[in-house]
Write an enzyme that holds these catalytic residues in place. Structure first.
Site, PDB file in Angstrom:
ATOM      1  N   LYS A   1      -2.093  44.878 -45.915  1.00  0.00           N
ATOM      2  CA  LYS A   1      -3.307  44.513 -45.305  1.00  0.00           C
ATOM      3  C   LYS A   1      -4.262  45.805 -45.348  1.00  0.00           C
ATOM      4  O   LYS A   1      -3.925  47.015 -44.913  1.00  0.00           O
ATOM      5  CB  LYS A   1      -3.074  44.060 -43.857  1.00  0.00           C
ATOM      6  CG  LYS A   1      -2.626  42.782 -43.675  1.00  0.00           C
ATOM      7  CD  LYS A   1      -2.022  42.388 -42.223  1.00  0.00           C
ATOM      8  CE  LYS A   1      -3.102  42.078 -41.353  1.00  0.00           C
ATOM      9  NZ  LYS A   1      -2.812  41.875 -39.992  1.00  0.00           N
TER      10      LYS A   1
ATOM     11  N   GLY B   1       3.023  54.353 -39.145  1.00  0.00           N
ATOM     12  CA  GLY B   1       1.769  54.051 -38.420  1.00  0.00           C
ATOM     13  C   GLY B   1       1.470  55.511 -37.851  1.00  0.00           C
ATOM     14  O   GLY B   1       0.115  55.982 -37.685  1.00  0.00           O
TER      15      GLY B   1
ATOM     16  N   ARG C   1      16.083  56.925 -40.172  1.00  0.00           N
ATOM     17  CA  ARG C   1      15.498  57.490 -38.870  1.00  0.00           C
ATOM     18  C   ARG C   1      16.779  57.864 -38.296  1.00  0.00           C
ATOM     19  O   ARG C   1      16.609  58.877 -37.319  1.00  0.00           O
ATOM     20  CB  ARG C   1      14.915  56.254 -38.155  1.00  0.00           C
ATOM     21  CG  ARG C   1      13.511  56.277 -38.668  1.00  0.00           C
ATOM     22  CD  ARG C   1      12.834  55.096 -38.213  1.00  0.00           C
ATOM     23  NE  ARG C   1      11.315  54.910 -38.275  1.00  0.00           N
ATOM     24  CZ  ARG C   1      10.676  54.264 -38.087  1.00  0.00           C
ATOM     25  NH1 ARG C   1      10.904  52.938 -37.764  1.00  0.00           N
ATOM     26  NH2 ARG C   1       9.144  54.464 -38.273  1.00  0.00           N
TER      27      ARG C   1
ATOM     28  N   GLY D   1       8.057  54.617 -42.257  1.00  0.00           N
ATOM     29  CA  GLY D   1       9.411  53.871 -42.158  1.00  0.00           C
ATOM     30  C   GLY D   1       9.535  52.889 -43.600  1.00  0.00           C
ATOM     31  O   GLY D   1      10.570  52.963 -44.023  1.00  0.00           O
TER      32      GLY D   1
HETATM   33  C1  3PG Z   1       7.848  51.821 -36.272  1.00  0.00           C
HETATM   34  O1  3PG Z   1       8.764  51.392 -36.725  1.00  0.00           O
HETATM   35  O2  3PG Z   1       6.764  52.067 -36.875  1.00  0.00           O
HETATM   36  C2  3PG Z   1       7.933  52.613 -35.177  1.00  0.00           C
HETATM   37  O3  3PG Z   1       9.316  52.718 -34.744  1.00  0.00           O
HETATM   38  C3  3PG Z   1       6.932  52.183 -34.009  1.00  0.00           C
HETATM   39  O4  3PG Z   1       7.253  50.981 -33.802  1.00  0.00           O
HETATM   40  P1  3PG Z   1       6.080  49.845 -32.982  1.00  0.00           P
HETATM   41  O5  3PG Z   1       5.265  49.865 -34.406  1.00  0.00           O
HETATM   42  O6  3PG Z   1       6.768  48.654 -32.620  1.00  0.00           O
HETATM   43  O7  3PG Z   1       5.489  50.621 -31.966  1.00  0.00           O
END
Ligand code: 3PG
Ligand code: MG
Length: 399
Positions: A200, A380, A36, A356
């Site tokens: 999950k 996400g 990242r 990630g």
């Molecule tokens: C992640 O690691 O998925 C992003 O940086 C978002 O982080 P978060 O899920 O804690 O909002």
């Protein structure tokens, strides 16, 4: 989507740049995957190249509005500085005296970083007033705002959403690049295969539902697969299971049949006596997991089946490991899947590794970013995009 070019002359201007520097750290606070940070560099350089004074802001972990040195952005600032070959001073706070002094000291083309945004309650507050209040303090530090933290664009948070309403704004190169690739997945060349793993199934319900109308092939592995096996009527021993999702998953299996989507499940699994690398372990049939064993990876036959399936596809999206790959005895399934994507890529398929965690997994297993068409920095975020959800951090850029 407005671009950096649309912001006009940036020399002498202070740019608040939202990046996603949420990197994994080991116990000693060292970065274990700097993907990242590397992904943030082109936009930083595009801005400094225009003579902007760049103020990078980002979060790390979930410190829940409290200052906690464990979640300091210091390792990220140091890594960014190494990659840029230039100093990146880190303010000791986010919008306080140290932040203001750090920003004031910048010359044209310089870069600085603010401390973890989530040390402030306003960043993630549910109340839009609280968020707006924090966003105003962030906005006061800069003249323009650039959104480049693709991994957080699905979060309605002050530095992602509210601040864009207060300053002239644009999307950075990473956000634009990520969205361009994901857009191609909404009208894919077929066959379109999606491989989903991870712990999950409840995290992936929305995306599975949406994909039943889009993908031709849906491969399921990882901890979530045991809820699928259970839905087919098999016992799963001590494997991860979301009992409350079994009915829903059964519905997906029926729906897939009706729509002609092929759901590919493992035919064998690596079943271990406990969650540890040196547990007793055997390969067993997926419909014959012993009561005292837990499945920790897809088995070798499944790896071949999944790999052969992936190689038939022209478009592939993959999110989530196939097993507990952090432990060597359970990494084979994830490795085989990654290799199949690599092979598909060299055959001209569009391959996207989403996330990630999945991105860190393929790098840990020795693959290079260039082995795939695209490795997304947002797990996400890319899932929510494919789910067809509205991503607040993207829509606000259109306003
Ligand atoms: C992640 O690691 O998925 C992003 O940086 C978002 O982080 P978060 O899920 O804690 O909002
Ligand atoms: Mg995440």
């Amino acid at each position: 989507m407005r671009t950096i070019e649309d912001l006009g002359d940036l020399s002498g201007k202070t740019v608040l740049l939202r990046s996603d520097l949420n990197v994994p750290l080991d116990d000693a606070g060292r970065i274990t995957d700097d993907g990242r940070v590397r992904a943030s560099v082109p936009t930083v350089q595009a801005l400094t190249g225009k003579g902007a004074r760049v103020v990078v802001c980002a979060h790390l972990g979930r410190p829940k509005g409290e200052v906690n040195p464990k979640f300091s952005l210091a390792p990220a600032a140091q890594r960014l500085s190494e990659l840029l070959g230039a100093p990146v001073p880190l303010a000791q706070d986010t919008v306080g005296e140290s932040a203001r002094a750090t920003v004031d000291a910048l010359q044209d083309g310089d870069v600085a970083m603010l401390e973890n945004l989530r040390f402030n309650k306003g960043e993630t507050a549910k109340s839009s007033d609280e968020r707006a209040d924090f966003a105003r303090q962030l906005a006061a530090l800069a003249d323009v705002y650039v959104s480049d933290g693709f991994g957080v664009v699905h979060r309605e948070q002050a530095s992602v959403y509210d601040v864009a309403k207060l300053l002239p704004h644009a999307a950075g190169l990473l956000v634009r690049g990520e969205v361009e690739v994901l857009q191609r997945l909404t009208d894919p060349e077929r066959p379109y295969a999606v491989a989903l793993g991870g712990a999950k199934v409840s995290d992936k319900l929305g995306v599975i539902e949406n994909l039943l109308g889009k993908a031709d092939l849906l491969l399921i592995g990882g901890g979530m697969v045991f809820t699928f096996l259970k839905a087919q009527g098999h016992e799963v021993g001590g494997s991860l299971l979301e009992e409350d999702q079994v009915e829903r998953v059964r519905g997906y299996l029926d729906e897939a049949k009706r729509r002609g989507v092929e759901i590919v499940l493992p035919v064998d699994v690596v079943a271990a006596s406990e969650f540890s690398a040196d547990a007793e372990q055997d390969v067993v049939a997926a419909d014959a997991i012993p009561a005292d064993r837990m499945g920790l990876d897809i088995g070798p036959e499944s790896s071949s089946l999944f790999a052969d399936t992936i190689r038939t596809a022209r478009t592939v999206f993959w999110n989530g490991p196939m097993g507990a790959f952090e432990m060597a005895p359970y990494a084979a399934g994830t490795k085989a899947l990654a290799q199949a994507l690599v092979d598909a890529t060299s055959e001209g398929a569009l391959t996207v590794v989403g996330g990630g965690d999945s991105a860190a997994a393929v790098r840990q297993l020795g693959f290079a970013d260039s082995d795939f068409t695209h490795i997304s920095t947002g797990g996400g975020a890319s899932l929510e995009y494919l789910e067809g959800k509205t991503l607040p951090g993207l829509t606000v850029l259109e306003e």
